[in-house]
Design a protein around this motif. Structure first.
Motif, PDB file in Angstrom:
ATOM      1  N   VAL B  74       6.752 -87.492 -54.576  1.00 29.70           N
ATOM      2  CA  VAL B  74       5.632 -87.868 -55.439  1.00 29.70           C
ATOM      3  C   VAL B  74       5.137 -89.286 -55.190  1.00 29.70           C
ATOM      4  N   ARG B  75       5.729 -89.960 -54.239  1.00 30.38           N
ATOM      5  CA  ARG B  75       5.361 -91.358 -53.928  1.00 30.38           C
ATOM      6  C   ARG B  75       5.541 -92.246 -55.145  1.00 30.38           C
ATOM      7  N   SER B  76       6.731 -92.252 -55.657  1.00 28.92           N
ATOM      8  CA  SER B  76       7.000 -93.086 -56.819  1.00 28.92           C
ATOM      9  C   SER B  76       8.377 -93.737 -56.709  1.00 28.92           C
ATOM     10  N   ILE B  77       8.423 -95.016 -57.075  1.00 30.07           N
ATOM     11  CA  ILE B  77       9.674 -95.773 -57.073  1.00 30.07           C
ATOM     12  C   ILE B  77      10.285 -95.713 -58.460  1.00 30.07           C
ATOM     13  N   MET B 111       5.230 -96.734 -59.747  1.00 29.94           N
ATOM     14  CA  MET B 111       6.548 -97.132 -60.223  1.00 29.94           C
ATOM     15  C   MET B 111       6.831 -96.412 -61.542  1.00 29.94           C
ATOM     16  N   THR B 112       7.924 -95.725 -61.587  1.00 35.77           N
ATOM     17  CA  THR B 112       8.335 -95.037 -62.805  1.00 35.77           C
ATOM     18  C   THR B 112       9.510 -95.785 -63.409  1.00 35.77           C
ATOM     19  N   VAL B 113       9.330 -96.273 -64.622  1.00 40.13           N
ATOM     20  CA  VAL B 113      10.345 -97.115 -65.247  1.00 40.13           C
ATOM     21  C   VAL B 113      10.951 -96.400 -66.445  1.00 40.13           C
ATOM     22  N   ALA B 114      12.250 -96.509 -66.564  1.00 43.08           N
ATOM     23  CA  ALA B 114      12.928 -96.000 -67.750  1.00 43.08           C
ATOM     24  C   ALA B 114      13.965 -97.028 -68.170  1.00 43.08           C
ATOM     25  N   THR B 115      14.338 -97.008 -69.428  1.00 40.59           N
ATOM     26  CA  THR B 115      15.360 -97.933 -69.889  1.00 40.59           C
ATOM     27  C   THR B 115      16.509 -97.153 -70.493  1.00 40.59           C
ATOM     28  N   ALA B 116      17.690 -97.725 -70.385  1.00 36.99           N
ATOM     29  CA  ALA B 116      18.887 -97.077 -70.900  1.00 36.99           C
ATOM     30  C   ALA B 116      19.669 -98.079 -71.715  1.00 36.99           C
ATOM     31  N   ALA B 117      20.464 -97.571 -72.644  1.00 33.63           N
ATOM     32  CA  ALA B 117      21.247 -98.463 -73.485  1.00 33.63           C
ATOM     33  C   ALA B 117      22.669 -98.598 -72.951  1.00 33.63           C
ATOM     34  N   THR B 118      23.174 -97.555 -72.328  1.00 35.46           N
ATOM     35  CA  THR B 118      24.552 -97.562 -71.847  1.00 35.46           C
ATOM     36  C   THR B 118      24.600 -97.114 -70.395  1.00 35.46           C
ATOM     37  N   ARG B 133      12.049 -84.921 -60.024  1.00 35.57           N
ATOM     38  CA  ARG B 133      11.199 -85.568 -59.039  1.00 35.57           C
ATOM     39  C   ARG B 133      10.130 -86.441 -59.663  1.00 35.57           C
ATOM     40  N   LYS B 134      10.595 -87.241 -60.600  1.00 35.84           N
ATOM     41  CA  LYS B 134       9.698 -88.230 -61.148  1.00 35.84           C
ATOM     42  C   LYS B 134       9.723 -89.467 -60.260  1.00 35.84           C
ATOM     43  N   ALA B 135      10.707 -89.532 -59.383  1.00 38.77           N
ATOM     44  CA  ALA B 135      10.828 -90.649 -58.459  1.00 38.77           C
ATOM     45  C   ALA B 135      11.436 -90.149 -57.156  1.00 38.77           C
ATOM     46  N   ASP B 136      11.084 -90.797 -56.076  1.00 40.17           N
ATOM     47  CA  ASP B 136      11.608 -90.411 -54.761  1.00 40.17           C
ATOM     48  C   ASP B 136      12.799 -91.256 -54.360  1.00 40.17           C
ATOM     49  N   GLY B 137      13.186 -92.158 -55.248  1.00 35.31           N
ATOM     50  CA  GLY B 137      14.287 -93.046 -54.936  1.00 35.31           C
ATOM     51  C   GLY B 137      14.321 -94.143 -55.986  1.00 35.31           C
ATOM     52  N   PHE B 138      15.330 -94.969 -55.905  1.00 36.13           N
ATOM     53  CA  PHE B 138      15.529 -95.951 -56.974  1.00 36.13           C
ATOM     54  C   PHE B 138      15.859 -97.335 -56.435  1.00 36.13           C
ATOM     55  N   ILE B 139      15.407 -98.304 -57.169  1.00 36.25           N
ATOM     56  CA  ILE B 139      15.889 -99.667 -56.976  1.00 36.25           C
ATOM     57  C   ILE B 139      16.916 -99.911 -58.067  1.00 36.25           C
ATOM     58  N   LEU B 140      18.100-100.340 -57.681  1.00 31.39           N
ATOM     59  CA  LEU B 140      19.156-100.594 -58.660  1.00 31.39           C
ATOM     60  C   LEU B 140      19.329-102.089 -58.846  1.00 31.39           C
ATOM     61  N   PRO B 141      18.880-102.629 -59.968  1.00 30.95           N
ATOM     62  CA  PRO B 141      19.067-104.054 -60.212  1.00 30.95           C
ATOM     63  C   PRO B 141      20.461-104.331 -60.760  1.00 30.95           C
ATOM     64  N   ARG B 142      20.903-105.593 -60.601  1.00 34.16           N
ATOM     65  CA  ARG B 142      22.176-106.006 -61.201  1.00 34.16           C
ATOM     66  C   ARG B 142      23.324-105.110 -60.775  1.00 34.16           C
ATOM     67  N   THR B 143      23.751-105.277 -59.572  1.00 36.16           N
ATOM     68  CA  THR B 143      24.822-104.420 -59.069  1.00 36.16           C
ATOM     69  C   THR B 143      26.196-104.931 -59.486  1.00 36.16           C
ATOM     70  N   ILE B 323      10.770 -97.728 -49.927  1.00 32.68           N
ATOM     71  CA  ILE B 323       9.807 -96.795 -49.329  1.00 32.68           C
ATOM     72  C   ILE B 323      10.247 -96.441 -47.915  1.00 32.68           C
ATOM     73  N   ALA B 324      10.672 -97.450 -47.176  1.00 32.02           N
ATOM     74  CA  ALA B 324      11.170 -97.188 -45.825  1.00 32.02           C
ATOM     75  C   ALA B 324      12.373 -96.250 -45.883  1.00 32.02           C
ATOM     76  N   ARG B 325      13.246 -96.504 -46.821  1.00 33.42           N
ATOM     77  CA  ARG B 325      14.443 -95.676 -46.962  1.00 33.42           C
ATOM     78  C   ARG B 325      14.055 -94.229 -47.260  1.00 33.42           C
ATOM     79  N   ALA B 326      13.108 -94.049 -48.167  1.00 34.37           N
ATOM     80  CA  ALA B 326      12.691 -92.698 -48.546  1.00 34.37           C
ATOM     81  C   ALA B 326      12.017 -92.001 -47.374  1.00 34.37           C
ATOM     82  N   ARG B 327      11.484 -92.796 -46.468  1.00 33.72           N
ATOM     83  CA  ARG B 327      10.825 -92.196 -45.306  1.00 33.72           C
ATOM     84  C   ARG B 327      11.810 -91.951 -44.182  1.00 33.72           C
ATOM     85  N   GLY B 328      13.051 -92.342 -44.371  1.00 40.72           N
ATOM     86  CA  GLY B 328      14.060 -91.954 -43.394  1.00 40.72           C
ATOM     87  C   GLY B 328      14.766 -93.075 -42.663  1.00 40.72           C
TER      88      GLY B 328
END
Lengths: 358, 358
Positions: B74-77, B111-118, B133-143, B323-328
DNA sequence: CAAGGTTCAGAAACCGGTTTCGGCAACCCT
DNA sequence: AGGGTTGCCGAAACCGGTTTCTGAACCTTG
């Protein structure tokens, strides 16, 4: 042997349950199942229940983008944030997003966020996000008295909800905090502390909230029987430096105010700078009350007394309203006011020369 | 007479250009046009150009959700923010989103954003967003050193990029700021100011950045030939109160440090509280250097010297990488380090009893 | 010059849903 | 009893793209 995408029965991905699977399991055609799940009137109640239970049991969840190809609706809330110079809403952003996201999740909606640098950017993004159906509607934060986003979206017949009010709210759904009441009550509280020369530093002309806070101040003064002396109204200020300048202006007069109400916290911070320079003690020599509840306020000495807003709840409320709007509720039925909470933290005190002040 | 949705040729909506329109205009079938636009090898170069120009001229833009029904993309992060107790990344959120959004827009992604409490919420959201498939991949902040999100996504073969590093980065793409170098240089700078008893207040065990900053401190000490005395290492602190406690602990010793490096700004603010209580002047009696660049730091007296990160640029970089990652692109080819910038603002100074100190 | 291989585009199936249309049975009414 | 509704579901078209399959025209090559 139809290969789907990359992984098929990769053991890791348990092959998504589709509508057709539910149909087969329940012994109906997929068209019927679709109508049953969407509450069409031409489906028998018993059938509807049977379908619903089976879908539930199989864990069926429709793919939003597959539905969208026919319905044009993707179950997504659009949010375009304008991040520019004096980015005021920073500290509340996380809470706001949390509120929207939580309420959206509850209805199986998601949130599509974009950021813009200019108003033109914002309008362009709103249009493309809508035309590409990346969102079914928008929440517009930080409204203005005259707001190009509103006219644009209204013309395009796009569902939207305002966080804040606007000059002409025809056809607008909105949620806002009753900042007029907060400002008016701030006047009353200061009056009760003995202040009768109360200054006000407004927030400018453009933002709707600035106008409303100014109105609230005026209403409060009227209620307390105090005249709004033009000399007690400072220059508009939205940031710390401007707030300091406005404060200096007010204190320069012979009959300087003993208390100042600021439309926004950021400006109120400037009063601390002026006070330090002149050896004035905030909360004793000069009382300050403000509005927003920014976290920096708590770090000041003394901590800033201000009106705080539950931004998270506001976000949740707005999300619910937008979803209702996208489902057809008329905008006139979607208007509500919340209220702010006063945090008395020490920056306001009795008027000098009265009560306990020597 | 096919009625589409609500509005059709409402004069306001100029009827979207579809693939079939392009096909007709260029005199080919829609299958061919699709292949031409997607650079399939079995399309003649001249045809490809002809198609591309026509599509451009007509202003054709494919509907992401219509493509997704077949391609699953869907071309969404995706971005899942965990907003909890000590929400550290608040002040940078707007900049981060701006960076991601800007880079995404450039590639016609959203960009599809969601928030979580836990953490459980986070994992659940990641799964559903991916499965739906609301997103094609994720950026994970705060590892974290051990991060459940990473193992989950890796198992599901979901594309993702870390903002930060992690204990075992097999199969991980990441971007991070070289905070080790920053911490090491902080040691060198303090050493150059004459400090030889330099304390450190770490950020705990869980977050990967905390481990790296600790390592950086150790490297810096080693480089300067200073031993890392366990007595100079404070209790872990991530917020202001804990930072104050850690500072008190360090100052309680006979050979108390003359300078303290904090892993995070929030903790460093606590040092100001302790200093005020004890009549110590920050930047003279006690030097403080920290990391993050939070805006509150600039409000302190003296302003906090700290290492600031260009969060916006980081967001943009991460979006491009995802995006590069999702493209392979293989994850191993998507790893990079940025650097922080030192803001010397007054909270660090010469060691007491040397140079200009009386 | 015929056989075999390439190049390239058309035709049609497909993705996972929604919506329209039509028909059968059961019911209602005189 | 017969004609007209009504209730309910199946069949098939449809949404806007992508992908597979097929075959015609052209190019090699022996």
């Amino acid at each position: 042997m139809a290969a789907t995408l990359l992984e098929q029965r990769d053991s890791s991905s348990p092959a998504r349950v589709r509508l057709i699977d539910v149909a087969r399991a329940v012994g109906l055609t997929k068209g019927t199942v679709s109508r049953a799940l969407n509450d069409h009137p031409d489906i028998a109640e018993t059938t509807r229940l049977r379908v619903r239970r089976t879908a539930q049991r199989l864990g069926y969840r429709p793919l939003a983008h597959a539905q969208a190809i026919r319905t044009g609706r993707v179950r997504s809330i659009g949010l375009v944030l304008q991040i520019n110079e004096h980015d005021g809403h920073r500290p509340f952003l996380a809470d706001f997003l949390a509120g929207v996201s939580q309420a959206a999740s509850g209805e199986d909606w998601t949130m599509t966020v974009a950021t813009a640098a200019t108003e033109a950017d914002t309008l362009r993004l709103l249009s493309t996000l809508w035309e590409d159906r990346k969102a079914d509607g928008f929440i517009l934060p930080r409204t203005y008295v005259e707001d190009a986003r509103i006219t644009t979206l209204r013309d395009m017949r796009v569902p939207f909800v305002l966080y804040g009010r606007t000059g002409d709210d025809t056809g607008c759904a909105w949620f806002d905090i009753d900042s007029e009441a907060a400002m008016a009550e701030a006047v009353s509280r200061l009056r009760a502390l003995g202040h009768d020369r109360i200054g006000f530093v407004p927030g400018g002309e453009g933002p709707m909230y600035a106008r409303l806070r100014w109105q609230g101040f005026c209403e409060g003064m009227a209620r307390e029987g105090l005249p709004v002396d033009p000399g007690l109204v400072g220059l508009p200020a939205l940031d710390r430096a401007a707030g300091a300048a406005a404060t200096r202006g007010l204190l320069a007069r012979d009959d300087a105010p003993t208390a100042v109400i600021f439309a926004v916290d950021q400006a109120a911070l400037g009063a601390y700078d002026v006070a330090r320079d002149r050896g004035l003690r905030i909360g004793r020599d000069l009382s300050v009350v403000s509005y927003d509840g920014i976290p920096e306020g708590a770090l000041m000495d003394p901590p800033l007394s201000t009106w705080a807003v539950d931004t998270r709840a506001a976000g949740a409320r707005l999300a619910d309203m937008l979803i209702a709007r996208a489902r057809g509720t008329p905008p006139e039925d979607l208007r509500a006011l919340g209220h702010a909470t006063f945090l008395s933290r020490g920056s306001e005190g009795p008027a000098p020369g009265r009560a306990d002040a020597p």
